[in-house]
Design a protein around this motif. Structure first.
Motif, short mmCIF file in Angstrom:
data_model
loop_
_atom_site.label_atom_id
_atom_site.label_comp_id
_atom_site.label_asym_id
_atom_site.label_seq_id
_atom_site.Cartn_x
_atom_site.Cartn_y
_atom_site.Cartn_z
N UNK A 1 6.73 9.73 -6.08
CA UNK A 1 7.58 8.56 -6.23
C UNK A 1 8.88 8.65 -5.45
N UNK A 2 9.48 9.85 -5.44
CA UNK A 2 10.75 10.00 -4.71
C UNK A 2 10.51 9.87 -3.21
N UNK A 3 9.44 10.48 -2.72
CA UNK A 3 9.11 10.38 -1.30
C UNK A 3 8.83 8.93 -0.91
N UNK A 4 8.18 8.19 -1.81
CA UNK A 4 7.83 6.79 -1.53
C UNK A 4 9.03 5.86 -1.65
N UNK A 5 10.17 6.40 -2.12
CA UNK A 5 11.41 5.62 -2.30
C UNK A 5 11.30 4.61 -3.44
N UNK A 6 10.43 4.89 -4.40
CA UNK A 6 10.26 3.97 -5.52
C UNK A 6 11.52 3.84 -6.36
N UNK A 7 12.41 4.81 -6.25
CA UNK A 7 13.63 4.79 -7.05
C UNK A 7 14.55 3.63 -6.69
N UNK B 1 1.25 -2.69 9.29
CA UNK B 1 0.58 -3.51 8.28
C UNK B 1 -0.22 -2.65 7.31
N UNK B 2 -0.75 -1.54 7.78
CA UNK B 2 -1.52 -0.67 6.88
C UNK B 2 -0.62 0.02 5.85
N UNK B 3 0.67 0.01 6.09
CA UNK B 3 1.61 0.57 5.13
C UNK B 3 2.18 -0.49 4.20
N UNK B 4 2.35 -1.71 4.70
CA UNK B 4 3.10 -2.72 3.96
C UNK B 4 2.24 -3.84 3.37
N UNK B 5 1.02 -3.99 3.84
CA UNK B 5 0.15 -5.02 3.26
C UNK B 5 -0.57 -4.47 2.03
N UNK B 6 -1.26 -5.34 1.28
CA UNK B 6 -1.91 -4.87 0.05
C UNK B 6 -3.04 -3.88 0.32
N UNK B 7 -3.34 -3.03 -0.63
CA UNK B 7 -4.51 -2.15 -0.52
C UNK B 7 -5.76 -2.98 -0.28
N UNK C 1 0.81 -1.22 0.00
CA UNK C 1 0.00 0.00 0.00
C UNK C 1 0.84 1.27 0.00
N UNK C 2 2.00 1.23 0.64
CA UNK C 2 2.88 2.40 0.66
C UNK C 2 3.23 2.83 -0.77
N UNK C 3 3.59 1.86 -1.60
CA UNK C 3 3.94 2.18 -2.98
C UNK C 3 2.69 2.43 -3.83
N UNK C 4 1.59 1.77 -3.49
CA UNK C 4 0.34 2.03 -4.20
C UNK C 4 -0.12 3.47 -4.00
#
Length: 237
Positions: free
Chosen positions: A71-77, A205-211, A44-47
């Motif tokens: 994207x940069x804030x989310x560390x997607x890079x 878990x609300x950040x790392x589990x699926x939406x 969910x964090x990246x979503x």
């Protein structure tokens, strides 16, 4: 051996090595993109960063231009830079990654039906990517590939477009607003709000589990929505 002879032998060898490395990188860039994109839907964090690309209820070339602001804030890079630490030159990563991204522009369209069968079997196409942007239960979280659809076929996330299931675009809970800031930040606000109000042991878990995941089972993720739809239709998952 004269200096000229050394150059005459060294240059072709160098060119062959560069070509070989670029082919090696080009083969791995799509699978790297596949897992980065899949993570962008399943964590969910990246979503929260990626969802902006999916909010349109229309599907055309302009949809391809709906890109993340966060994207940069989310560390997607991190998905794009790690190959540099195992020896890939940054210029090569930028070139191959850019080609992978540019390829995906043309597949955001309803103007193209199906490509030839051999092309559909190997490459991502408008038909495959329409499925990816759909909110129909069967189509949820499918077809993550960038250029090569073979990765979805290999990892079990491929779904063909069906004539009996007209596609509905957007996200499960449509925005209901043309407010640009709401489109960009609504999932961040929702995710952080859920984490804030959750019991301590469930906050991360609300950040790392699926939406769609919830600690009390009050919501459904894409897997549960698909399974319920298939059960109701009598279709095998």
């Amino acid at each position: 051996m004269k200096p000229f002879d050394v150059v005459a032998y060294a240059v072709p060898v160098f060119v062959l090595l560069v070509i070989a490395e670029m082919i090696w990188a080009a083969r791995r860039a799509p699978v790297n993109y596949y897992w980065a994109h899949r993570t962008g839907h399943r964590v969910r964090w990246f979503w929260a960063s990626h969802v902006n690309h999916h909010t349109s209820q229309h599907y055309n070339l302009s949809t391809a231009l709906r890109q993340t602001w966060t994207g940069f804030f989310a560390l997607s890079f991190i998905f794009r830079i790690w190959p540099a630490f195992i020896g890939f030159h940054p210029a090569m990563l930028i070139t191959v990654g850019g080609a992978n991204l540019v390829y995906q522009f043309w597949i955001h369209t309803e103007a193209v039906g199906r490509m030839p069968r051999w092309f559909e079997a190997v490459f991502n196409t408008p038909s495959h990517h329409r499925v990816h942007h759909a909110t129909n239960p069967l189509y949820l979280d499918r077809n993550y590939a960038g250029a090569l659809i073979v990765w979805d076929r290999l990892f079990g996330t491929f779904q063909r477009e069906r004539c009996d299931l007209p596609i509905r675009y957007g996200i499960i809970k449509q925005l209901g607003s043309f407010n640009l800031l709401h489109a960009v930040f609504h999932e961040w606000r929702g995710m952080l709000g859920d984490a804030w109000h959750a019991p301590w042991r469930h906050k991360l878990s609300y950040l790392l589990r699926p939406p769609g995941w919830s600690h009390d089972g009050s919501r459904e993720g894409s897997d549960a929505i698909r399974a319920r739809w298939q059960e109701r239709r009598g279709e095998v998952g």
